[in-house]
Design a protein around this motif. Structure first.
Motif, mmCIF file in Angstrom:
data_model
loop_
_atom_site.group_PDB
_atom_site.id
_atom_site.type_symbol
_atom_site.label_atom_id
_atom_site.label_comp_id
_atom_site.label_asym_id
_atom_site.label_seq_id
_atom_site.Cartn_x
_atom_site.Cartn_y
_atom_site.Cartn_z
ATOM 1 N N PRO A 36 0.900 -1.135 0.052
ATOM 2 C CA PRO A 36 0.039 0.089 -0.005
ATOM 3 C C PRO A 36 0.831 1.371 -0.058
ATOM 4 O O PRO A 36 0.272 2.355 -0.585
ATOM 5 N N THR A 37 2.031 1.141 0.541
ATOM 6 C CA THR A 37 2.961 2.462 0.734
ATOM 7 C C THR A 37 3.298 2.758 -0.775
ATOM 8 O O THR A 37 3.405 4.063 -1.211
ATOM 9 N N ALA A 38 3.562 1.738 -1.777
ATOM 10 C CA ALA A 38 4.067 2.017 -2.994
ATOM 11 C C ALA A 38 2.638 2.330 -3.910
ATOM 12 O O ALA A 38 2.789 3.020 -4.980
ATOM 13 N N MET A 39 1.527 1.926 -3.532
ATOM 14 C CA MET A 39 0.153 2.391 -4.051
ATOM 15 C C MET A 39 -0.335 3.712 -3.909
ATOM 16 O O MET A 39 -1.003 4.298 -4.916
ATOM 17 N N CYS A 40 -0.338 4.036 -2.863
ATOM 18 C CA CYS A 40 -1.093 5.467 -1.999
ATOM 19 C C CYS A 40 -0.472 6.588 -2.804
ATOM 20 O O CYS A 40 -1.324 7.613 -3.276
ATOM 21 N N GLN A 41 0.831 6.727 -3.086
ATOM 22 C CA GLN A 41 1.265 7.836 -3.667
ATOM 23 C C GLN A 41 0.785 8.073 -5.101
ATOM 24 O O GLN A 41 -0.040 9.268 -5.348
ATOM 25 N N LEU A 42 0.908 7.221 -5.998
ATOM 26 C CA LEU A 42 0.341 7.317 -7.269
ATOM 27 C C LEU A 42 -1.078 7.379 -7.259
ATOM 28 O O LEU A 42 -1.651 8.073 -7.953
ATOM 29 N N GLY A 43 -1.608 6.370 -6.458
ATOM 30 C CA GLY A 43 -3.092 6.204 -6.584
ATOM 31 C C GLY A 43 -3.763 7.558 -5.978
ATOM 32 O O GLY A 43 -4.900 7.875 -6.510
ATOM 33 N N SER A 44 -3.391 8.146 -5.046
ATOM 34 C CA SER A 44 -3.979 9.481 -4.762
ATOM 35 C C SER A 44 -3.867 10.463 -5.875
ATOM 36 O O SER A 44 -4.667 11.316 -5.927
ATOM 37 N N LEU A 45 -2.643 10.569 -6.361
ATOM 38 C CA LEU A 45 -2.438 11.602 -7.487
ATOM 39 C C LEU A 45 -3.481 11.373 -8.982
ATOM 40 O O LEU A 45 -4.288 12.193 -9.087
ATOM 41 N N LEU A 46 -3.818 9.997 -8.929
ATOM 42 C CA LEU A 46 -4.704 9.612 -10.294
ATOM 43 C C LEU A 46 -6.118 10.067 -9.602
ATOM 44 O O LEU A 46 -6.934 10.430 -10.417
ATOM 45 N N VAL A 68 -2.397 17.318 -2.831
ATOM 46 C CA VAL A 68 -2.644 16.361 -1.970
ATOM 47 C C VAL A 68 -1.500 15.053 -1.786
ATOM 48 O O VAL A 68 -1.107 14.551 -0.890
ATOM 49 N N GLY A 69 -0.946 15.093 -2.962
ATOM 50 C CA GLY A 69 0.161 13.980 -2.963
ATOM 51 C C GLY A 69 1.605 14.563 -2.159
ATOM 52 O O GLY A 69 2.086 13.659 -1.486
ATOM 53 N N GLY A 70 1.478 15.835 -2.430
ATOM 54 C CA GLY A 70 2.550 16.488 -1.487
ATOM 55 C C GLY A 70 2.601 16.253 -0.010
ATOM 56 O O GLY A 70 3.414 16.160 0.813
ATOM 57 N N ALA A 71 1.356 16.484 0.262
ATOM 58 C CA ALA A 71 0.802 16.424 1.759
ATOM 59 C C ALA A 71 0.835 14.980 2.247
ATOM 60 O O ALA A 71 1.413 14.766 3.441
ATOM 61 N N LEU A 72 0.629 13.874 1.425
ATOM 62 C CA LEU A 72 0.919 12.557 1.772
ATOM 63 C C LEU A 72 2.095 12.316 2.054
ATOM 64 O O LEU A 72 2.573 11.679 3.087
ATOM 65 N N ALA A 73 3.108 12.612 1.112
ATOM 66 C CA ALA A 73 4.643 12.474 1.314
ATOM 67 C C ALA A 73 5.172 13.288 2.364
ATOM 68 O O ALA A 73 6.098 12.674 3.243
ATOM 69 N N ALA A 74 4.612 14.457 2.824
ATOM 70 C CA ALA A 74 5.112 15.249 4.038
ATOM 71 C C ALA A 74 4.722 14.513 5.095
ATOM 72 O O ALA A 74 5.497 14.475 6.149
ATOM 73 N N GLY A 104 -4.851 13.886 3.072
ATOM 74 C CA GLY A 104 -3.580 13.305 2.512
ATOM 75 C C GLY A 104 -2.406 13.263 3.401
ATOM 76 O O GLY A 104 -2.005 12.443 3.508
ATOM 77 N N ALA A 105 -2.354 14.311 4.231
ATOM 78 C CA ALA A 105 -1.316 14.314 5.238
ATOM 79 C C ALA A 105 -1.679 13.103 6.579
ATOM 80 O O ALA A 105 -0.662 12.473 6.975
ATOM 81 N N LEU A 106 -2.794 12.932 6.748
ATOM 82 C CA LEU A 106 -3.068 11.841 7.763
ATOM 83 C C LEU A 106 -2.830 10.423 7.020
ATOM 84 O O LEU A 106 -2.287 9.660 7.819
#
Length: 418
Positions: A23-33, A48-54, A107-109
């Motif tokens: 899921p860690t590898a899926m969520c970054q791209l998945g949230s962007l799409l 949103v993707g930046g907030a997730l990464a942060a 996304g940050a959460l």
């Protein structure tokens, strides 16, 4: 080559840890799409993707520290369930066309609650190996195995997201990720191996008597630990800059759909190189391997700046991928050697967070450079980051942190090599 590792870890632990880190590898791209499709705005998706990464970058080391202090079982269990809930909430909010002001905190959460199964699996596997009296070569094989699982997950994860987005909807990929988090994250937390780690003594420490614990070294981190973290930030910067350059060049060539395949090809060769690391002769020490890996990063990254066709792009990234996993695995190995046992999980989580943070920052900066100066500018950032890794490898000397043992070595450990 990996027979002893599988016998040591058993079949279940690697399986649930692999599925739990997907899921860690899926969520970054998945949230962007997902956000790009539901909001119609790439800018919103990027925020949103930046907030997730942060969120992952900041909170990852904290989760590792909590696992060191309280044991992996309660920390991973709470984080996995919280992360599944956060990802589900993000999906529902995006489908409901929520405002950016709500999507970004969600996304940050989702990033902050990532259960850090990858780094915690490393610290758990290393602890099991040391507890069984393994020598440094066996520990290196364990780290190679864990590194290969990471590389495969980061190739397979985005591929699954792309497939789900094509066949159904990006939301399907993220809901699958949430299900994996809840199921396999829980299984990883409750696996019997978690009970072998001593809460309060650090998840990197095995159960010892009270008298033995009083003789353990202080948990202050050596300076080399911070340098190793810097190397991982630079490695992440290489990932981010390469991704920006690949995207920019494939768009200029009129084949933007090839970007994901090019990046996946690099991941495949990296995973293969990581798998082969276990065959490296024991006489070649970690510092020598680190310097060789960073030299390869520099030599193989520079040609990217000159690439201007799709065929040469594939060739360049496939060859560059050969240097990625050996560098990552070696830095993890040096960290295992130097980190105090009571802070091993925290240090492993810091390395992973460094990669995520470096990738996010470099992707943003290199993306802007690529827009104005073309793909060579982004690839130049990747080459510069490789040079930074090489400088660190030649200026930093990581020394072993020892637990007490009659001969001054960790139980079952061989003398450190140069």
């Amino acid at each position: 080559m990996y027979r002893d590792t599988l016998r040591l870890l058993g079949p279940v632990l690697p399986a649930v840890s692999f599925l739990g880190r997907l899921p860690t590898a899926m969520c970054q791209l998945g949230s962007l799409l997902l956000v790009a499709e539901t909001s119609g705005s790439l800018a919103t998706a990027g925020l949103v993707g930046g907030a997730l990464a942060a969120g992952q970058t900041v909170a990852g080391p904290l989760i590792g520290r909590l696992a060191d202090r309280h044991g992996q079982r309660p920390v991973v269990l709470a984080a996995a369930l919280a992360n599944a809930a956060a990802v589900t909430a993000l999906v529902l909010a995006a489908l409901g066309h929520a405002a950016t002001g709500l999507l970004m905190p969600l996304g940050a959460l989702a990033g902050a609650t990532v259960p850090q199964i990858g780094p915690l699996a490393r610290s758990r596997s290393v602890t099991l190996a040391r507890r069984a009296g393994a020598d440094d070569r066996t520990v290196a094989t364990v780290l190679s195995f864990e590194g290969t699982l990471d590389e495969v997950s980061f190739v397979l994860g985005p591929a699954l997201v792309g497939l789900a987005a094509t066949v159904a909807h990006p939301a399907a990929a993220l809901l699958t990720a949430a299900a994996l988090l809840a199921g396999c994250g829980t299984a990883f937390a409750l696996h019997p191996s978690a009970a072998t780690l001593a809460p309060g003594a650090g998840s990197g420490a095995t159960r010892t008597s009270a008298a033995e614990r009083t003789r353990l070294p202080a948990s202050a981190l050596p300076a080399s630990t911070y340098a190793l973290r810097g190397a991982m930030v630079l490695q992440g910067a290489m990932f981010g800059a390469s991704q920006a350059g690949i995207t920019a060049l494939t768009e200029r060539l009129g084949v933007p759909d090839q970007a994901g395949l090019v990046y996946a090809a690099m991941g495949v060769t990296s995973a293969a190189a990581g798998f082969a690391m276990a065959a490296a002769p024991a006489r070649i020490g970690l510092h020598t391997r680190w310097r060789a890996a960073t030299a390869a990063l520099v030599v193989l990254a520079v040609p990217l700046v000159l690439v201007d066709t799709l065929g040469w792009l594939y060739a360049a990234v496939v060859v560059l991928g050969v240097a990625y996993a050996p560098h990552l695995i070696t830095v993890f190995g040096l960290t295992e050697r130097t980190a105090p046992p009571a802070r091993l999980a925290e240090c492993m989580a810091f390395l992973t967070s460094g990669v995520v943070g470096g990738q996010a920052v470099a992707l943003a900066l290199s993306g802007r450079l690529a827009e104005t100066h073309g793909a060579p500018a982004a690839f130049g950032v990747a080459a510069g980051a490789a040079v930074g890794c090489a400088v660190l490898s030649w200026t930093v000397r990581a020394r072993r942190t020892e637990e007490p043992a009659p001969d001054g070595l960790r139980p079952g450990a061989a003398a450190p090599s140069a």
